[in-house]
Design an enzyme around this catalytic site. Sequence first.
Site, short mmCIF file in Angstrom:
data_model
loop_
_atom_site.label_atom_id
_atom_site.label_comp_id
_atom_site.label_asym_id
_atom_site.label_seq_id
_atom_site.Cartn_x
_atom_site.Cartn_y
_atom_site.Cartn_z
CG HIS A 69 -2.46 56.63 5.90
ND1 HIS A 69 -2.61 57.40 7.02
CD2 HIS A 69 -2.16 55.38 6.34
CE1 HIS A 69 -2.40 56.66 8.10
NE2 HIS A 69 -2.12 55.44 7.72
CD GLU B 10 -0.71 56.40 1.06
OE1 GLU B 10 0.13 55.60 1.52
OE2 GLU B 10 -1.92 56.34 1.31
CB SER C 186 0.10 51.68 3.89
OG SER C 186 -1.26 52.05 4.01
CG ASP D 47 2.58 59.85 2.89
OD1 ASP D 47 3.77 59.78 3.26
OD2 ASP D 47 1.63 59.55 3.64
CE LYS E 112 4.27 53.72 7.99
NZ LYS E 112 3.90 54.80 8.91
#
Length: 381
Positions: A132, A177, A181, A206, A241
Site C-alpha cells: 500500500h 500485507e 487491497s 499489514d 475498515k
Amino acid sequence: IQLMASFQSELDKLKDAGLYRQTYMYERDGIIVKDEDKELIDFSSNDYLGLSRHPKLIEAAKEAVERFGVGSSASRLVSGTSEAHESCEAYIAEKKSAEAALLFSSGYMTAIGVIPSVVGKEDVIIMDKLAHACLIDAARSSGARLRVFPHNNTKRLKSLLKTEKEKIKGRILIIVESVYSMDGDLCPLIDIIDLKEKYGAMLLVDEAHGLGVLGENGMGLAEELGEQQSRIDFQMGTLGKAAGGAGGYVATSKVLRDIIVNKGRSFIFTTAPPPAQAAVAQKAFEIISTEEGATLRKTLHDHRSLLGNAINGIPLPSAICPIIVGRNEEALKMSAYLKGQGFLVPAIRYPTVARGSARLRVALSAAHTKTQVEHLLASLR
C-alpha cells in the site's frame, strides 16, 4: 494568473487521461447510500462486518464522549493519554497475542510512525511490489535503502535477503500485507516468516484487510495460520475498515513499542486520537472476537463463495473482488452503468493500480444480503 493556469493545465491533463478525481457526498444508512435522490447498494466500502453503525459501537462512543469529552487536548507524551487509550492498547495486544500495542490516529500515520522508527540509512527494506501507498511512503521517509520484489514472489525475496545479508551490517525489514487491497489475494505468510527467520530480518505484516475477515477470532491471516506469536515483529492494522471506526494500531514487543514511542514522529508530534475513538476500537475488537463476530464472518464467507464461484470458479480468498478492465475510460463507464443499476462500485485507476490495469473493485460486507449480491452479479453479467 499564470500560476493558477499551470494548475488548471494539470487538472485538464488528468481529465483527458481519465484520471481526474473528486470527492462525492453520500447520505449513508448502513449499506445503503443516497446519491441525490437515488438510493444505491454500497459495494465500495471496507466496512466488512457492517460494524460502523453497530449499536454497541455507537453506545461506546457516546459513553466515552460523556466521560472524556470530544478531544484529547494534547499529544500522548504530554497529557493526551487517557484510560481509554491504554485499555484499548492492552486489549488489542491480548487479542493479537503480542506483548504490547500502540494506537495511532490512522493506518497511514501508523506506517509513517513505525517504519522510520526501526530502520534508517544504514538499513534495508525489502517490500512486496503491491504494498500500500502508506507503506511505500513510510519506507521512503525512513532513509533506508528500498528493495522491491515481484508480488508474492518468495523466490525473489529469498534472493534479495541473501544478497543484502552478505552486503550490509544493518537491519533488514520485510514489509508485506496479509490481504492486498486492490487484488484481494493473500500473501504466502508462512514462507515469508520462514525466510525472515533464516536471514535474521524483521517482518511487518499489514492486516488492514485481514482483521475481522480471517482467523477463528477474526484477528487476521496471522491468526488463521497460527502465526500471531513472536515470529511476526510488527502486526499493523487499521481501525477504519472491519472495525468500523477510525485509527490505526501496531501490535509488537514491549521493547519495540518503546522504540516507536520515543522515535515515531507521527506518534510524538500530533494530538492524541480522541478517547472515544479508542473506546469504539476496543468494543469493535470485542465484537469481532466473539460469537457475534463469527456469525458475521460466516455471512461474509457465504457472500465470498457466491461471488467468487460465479466470477472465478472458486470462493474469494478475502472480501475484495477485483474485476480487471484495463482502460480507465472503460472502467469509469462500467462503474457508471452499475450506478444506473443501483450499485455503488468504484472504478480504480492509476496510480492506485498499475497503468493499464484499471478495474472495478467490489467490496463485500456481512451487511449485504444474498439477494443484493445476486442482483449485483446479474448486473455485472
